[in-house]
Design an enzyme around this catalytic site. Sequence first.
Site, PDB file in Angstrom:
ATOM      1  N   SER A   1      29.456  40.185  43.851  1.00  0.00           N
ATOM      2  CA  SER A   1      29.975  38.873  44.239  1.00  0.00           C
ATOM      3  C   SER A   1      29.105  37.750  43.703  1.00  0.00           C
ATOM      4  O   SER A   1      29.573  36.607  43.595  1.00  0.00           O
ATOM      5  CB  SER A   1      30.012  38.756  45.766  1.00  0.00           C
ATOM      6  OG  SER A   1      30.780  39.786  46.319  1.00  0.00           O
TER       7      SER A   1
ATOM      8  N   HIS B   1      35.334  41.135  39.034  1.00  0.00           N
ATOM      9  CA  HIS B   1      35.157  40.827  40.454  1.00  0.00           C
ATOM     10  C   HIS B   1      36.498  40.696  41.159  1.00  0.00           C
ATOM     11  O   HIS B   1      37.213  39.702  40.978  1.00  0.00           O
ATOM     12  CB  HIS B   1      34.331  39.530  40.583  1.00  0.00           C
ATOM     13  CG  HIS B   1      34.035  39.146  41.987  1.00  0.00           C
ATOM     14  ND1 HIS B   1      33.968  37.844  42.415  1.00  0.00           N
ATOM     15  CD2 HIS B   1      33.792  39.902  43.091  1.00  0.00           C
ATOM     16  CE1 HIS B   1      33.690  37.814  43.706  1.00  0.00           C
ATOM     17  NE2 HIS B   1      33.577  39.049  44.143  1.00  0.00           N
TER      18      HIS B   1
ATOM     19  N   GLU C   1      37.911  37.734  38.891  1.00  0.00           N
ATOM     20  CA  GLU C   1      37.011  36.953  38.044  1.00  0.00           C
ATOM     21  C   GLU C   1      36.395  37.886  36.996  1.00  0.00           C
ATOM     22  O   GLU C   1      35.796  38.902  37.354  1.00  0.00           O
ATOM     23  CB  GLU C   1      35.889  36.307  38.880  1.00  0.00           C
ATOM     24  CG  GLU C   1      36.380  35.177  39.766  1.00  0.00           C
ATOM     25  CD  GLU C   1      35.275  34.578  40.638  1.00  0.00           C
ATOM     26  OE1 GLU C   1      35.345  33.368  40.929  1.00  0.00           O
ATOM     27  OE2 GLU C   1      34.345  35.311  41.060  1.00  0.00           O
TER      28      GLU C   1
ATOM     29  N   ASN D   1      32.983  32.169  45.055  1.00  0.00           N
ATOM     30  CA  ASN D   1      31.939  32.217  46.087  1.00  0.00           C
ATOM     31  C   ASN D   1      30.975  31.036  46.003  1.00  0.00           C
ATOM     32  O   ASN D   1      30.404  30.641  47.026  1.00  0.00           O
ATOM     33  CB  ASN D   1      31.196  33.556  46.040  1.00  0.00           C
ATOM     34  CG  ASN D   1      32.065  34.679  46.582  1.00  0.00           C
ATOM     35  OD1 ASN D   1      32.981  34.431  47.360  1.00  0.00           O
ATOM     36  ND2 ASN D   1      31.810  35.895  46.161  1.00  0.00           N
TER      37      ASN D   1
END
Length: 271
Positions: A106, A127, A139, A177
């Site tokens: 992450s 991701h 991602e 994130n």
Amino acid sequence: MGAGIAESAALHGFEVVLRSRSQGTADSMAAGLEKSLGKQVDKGKLTQEERDAALGRLSTVTDLGALAECDLVIESVVEELGVKKHLFSELDRICHEQTILATNTSTLPVVEMAMETGRPERVCGIHFFNPAPVMSLVEIVRPITASEETVSSARAFAEACDKQPVEVKDQAGFIVNALLFPYLNNAVRLLESGVASRDDIDTAMKGGCGFPMGPFALLDLVGLDTSVAILDALYEEYKDPHFSTVPLLRRMVSAELLGRKSGKGFYDYHR
Ligand SMILES: NC(=O)c1ccc[n+]([C@@H]2O[C@H](COP(=O)([O-])OP(=O)(O)OC[C@H]3O[C@@H](n4cnc5c(N)ncnc54)[C@H](O)[C@@H]3O)[C@@H](O)[C@H]2O)c1
């Protein structure tokens, strides 16, 4: 996350080898995956034949050596750089030289995993989001060492899994994130300082921003240990106070209140 990624790939025609350190965990991941596919059949989103075919493409193993002939390996182990670096050096030793090695991290620096291998040009981030079979975004993280071919193969894989890929540089938090975690951290700060209750904060963000779930329900879904690891990696990279983990979150992890995965976090999931 590992089981969800395996489900997405198996459902879209890939032969998947699901590896876990113990056969018990591998079997329970496969059972969870079977249950998830069954629910989709019940809802009419999948036929029984599609479910059976997806399960037929899945095998579970404990031996890392069973991944030797895979074209793509996606690791999704605990969010700790040391553990991931060790795994990448093992995978590099085991997998054939054309295998692309990817991480579902992450936040952690993908380049550091790439440099553990003799093939840094064939390492990138892929991701997925939680739950992987449901969330449409992936991602594609491009470390400075990755080749164009690796990035385009990762993108093609995500598209073949019916996901929407976006490309991002190898910077902590990537896109989602980096934007999401200051918000989640600040929600815990509001709760800790007594500005509003857990339920009122979750209700406010659902009703006021149109979010499908409030910050505490989302933290429980992500896992509080994983959330602290993400915030620590973000803080390490940017030294921005918005990423400095609120003490309550760290104390909850010490108390093993990890969210859904441990049965209790901000909410109680025991039946
Ligand atoms: N939870 C999320 O919402 C989410 C979303 C996207 C990506 N991720 C990423 O996916 C990865 C896994 O996250 P998760 O939420 O599934 O975590 P988790 O805690 O549910 O699972 C981690 C897995 O790693 C295994 N593990 C622990 N120590 C290990 C070791 N030393 N060697 C090998 N395996 C080990 C555990 O047995 C477990 O199966 C992390 O990199 C995380 O950042 C998580």
